[in-house]
Design an enzyme around this catalytic site. Structure first.
Site, PDB file in Angstrom:
ATOM      1  N   ASP A  79       0.834  -1.195   0.000  1.00  0.00           N
ATOM      2  CA  ASP A  79       0.000   0.000   0.000  1.00  0.00           C
ATOM      3  C   ASP A  79       0.873   1.251   0.000  1.00  0.00           C
ATOM      4  OD1 ASP A  79       0.713  -0.783   2.680  1.00  0.00           O
ATOM      5  OD2 ASP A  79      -0.675   0.722   3.452  1.00  0.00           O
ATOM      6  N   GLU A 138      -0.042  -0.852   5.810  1.00  0.00           N
ATOM      7  CA  GLU A 138       0.998  -0.317   6.682  1.00  0.00           C
ATOM      8  C   GLU A 138       0.882   1.187   6.794  1.00  0.00           C
ATOM      9  OE1 GLU A 138       4.858   1.299   8.056  1.00  0.00           O
ATOM     10  OE2 GLU A 138       3.808   1.721   6.180  1.00  0.00           O
ATOM     11  N   GLU A 167      11.861  -1.140   4.647  1.00  0.00           N
ATOM     12  CA  GLU A 167      11.551   0.293   4.725  1.00  0.00           C
ATOM     13  C   GLU A 167      12.738   1.128   4.227  1.00  0.00           C
ATOM     14  OE1 GLU A 167       8.902   1.997   5.424  1.00  0.00           O
ATOM     15  OE2 GLU A 167       7.598   0.342   6.049  1.00  0.00           O
ATOM     16  N   HIS A 350       6.704   9.668   0.309  1.00  0.00           N
ATOM     17  CA  HIS A 350       5.493  10.417   0.645  1.00  0.00           C
ATOM     18  C   HIS A 350       5.439  11.789  -0.027  1.00  0.00           C
ATOM     19  CE1 HIS A 350       4.327   7.990   4.512  1.00  0.00           C
ATOM     20  NE2 HIS A 350       4.824   7.215   3.565  1.00  0.00           N
TER      21      HIS A 350
END
Length: 379
Positions: A79, A138, A167, A350
């Site tokens: 996701d 997540e 990550e 992001h």
């Protein structure tokens, strides 16, 4: 375009804003099945869209090695956060410009998952058992994601020896940092009830705001700790205070506030919640708490040495073992086996125009291959 970039391309092309289901997992399964992995997919949550009960898809894939061999797990999430506006190219139409691959999830963390898949292809099956622990939740509520996968593993007597979460941990260059732990996280809501009334007759009312101000002042003055050998000092931050009083001549009947605490292993979420509750109650307030994760630490040792050696051989860097940053699903996986996070550079995660260097994808795959082989060979 190298093999890893092609795999990342396929994953980015499948939109998967959290919570993810469907197409992106079809793509992941199609990558793993030809490599000999048995792929298990299931959904959890079935409630209203936009709530923490919204449906989430999870995938567990395993390729068993010889009986009694070690088990190494790759973990991550498919996701992504919503892309937002202002991208140079469409966020789910990956595009190579220069030496970079652009697209939502390129860094966080479809690029790393692509590197894991490419790495698994180069780990011989007779080296040991390899698995993938992949969630679609997540970046969201994380209620029906990795925790559900852990339940699945326990129900099926599956026990990895070591787990690597992909990550994006690198800061300036691929390989400069790995995460051996994370701080815990909790949010606490505060409320003070009063009695509304006319501002000209304060003796007939009870203004809750001064009491809320006292609570927040006392919380803001707290020194929770001075940090530890591996963790920075815990910090409490006031996020919000609201009364919702549109009138200029009315004393309000209620004041609310919200605080966030990121905490190290000097505390538990419960102990901090109790501390805040005691302060609030002293001034007539009440609290409600959600603990999003407890702190964890995988102390430097064999696993971190395996990762450091693989990174050093590929990049020439000695990755710094760190516990900085926010939370990740490693906070759940630490209950299964030792877990460390290592992945791409996080500068664009992001953000709009999220991008990864093509050479980093290739290098990360080689690092993951070396880590998996060494972890499976360890005693």
């Amino acid at each position: 375009m190298n093999q890893v970039a092609e795999l990342a391309n396929r994953l980015i092309e499948a939109p998967s804003v959290t919570p993810a289901t469907g197409l992106v997992f079809d793509v992941m399964e199609a990558m793993l099945a030809p490599l000999g992995f048995a792929v298990h997919r299931f959904q959890r949550g079935s409630g209203e869209v936009g709530t923490d009960e919204e449906a989430v898809e999870n995938l567990f894939a395993i390729r068993n090695g010889p009986a009694g061999s070690r088990h190494f797990a790759f973990a991550g999430h498919l996701d992504v956060v919503p892309p937002g506006e202002g991208w140079t190219s469409a966020p789910f139409a990956p595009e190579v410009r220069g030496e970079l691959l652009y697209g939502r999830g390129a860094v966080d963390m479809k690029g790393a998952i692509a590197a894991m898949v490419a790495a698994a292809e180069h780990v011989p099956q007779d080296a040991g058992t390899v698995s993938f622990i992949i969630t679609g939740d997540e970046e969201g509520h994380a209620k029906h994601g990795t925790r559900a996968l852990i339940d699945f593993m326990r129900d099926n007597d599956i026990q990895p020896d070591l787990c690597l979460v992909g990550e994006p941990t690198s800061v300036h260059r691929l390989g400069d940092m790995m995460k051996i732990g994370r701080r815990g996280s909790t949010i606490i809501w505060l409320e003070v009830e009063g009695t509304e009334g006319h501002v000209a007759y304060p003796h007939l009312a009870d203004n809750p705001i001064p009491r809320m101000v006292k609570i927040l002042a006392e919380l803001d003055a707290l020194v929770l700790d001075e940090g530890t050998d591996w963790f920075q000092a815990s910090n409490l931050e006031i996020l919000d205070m609201e009364v919702g009083n549109p009138a200029s001549n009315v004393i309000p009947h209620r004041a609310r506030a919200r605080v966030s605490i990121r905490f190290n292993d000097c505390h538990t979420g419960e102990s901090l919640g109790e501390k805040v509750r005691e302060i609030a109650e002293r001034h007539g307030g009440t609290t409600k708490q959600v603990i999003y994760g407890e702190p964890f630490l995988t102390p430097p040792g064999e696993f971190s040495q395996i990762i450091a050696a693989a990174v050093k051989a590929e990049t020439g860097l000695d990755p710094e073992p760190s516990t900085s940053g926010g939370t990740s699903d490693a906070r759940f996986l630490r209950a299964v086996c030792p877990v460390i996070e290592f992945g791409l550079c996080n500068a664009t995660m992001h953000k709009r125009d999220e991008a990864v260097a093509l050479e980093d994808l290739d290098a990360l795959s080689r690092i993951y291959t070396a880590i998996a082989k060494a972890a499976l060979a360890a005693e």
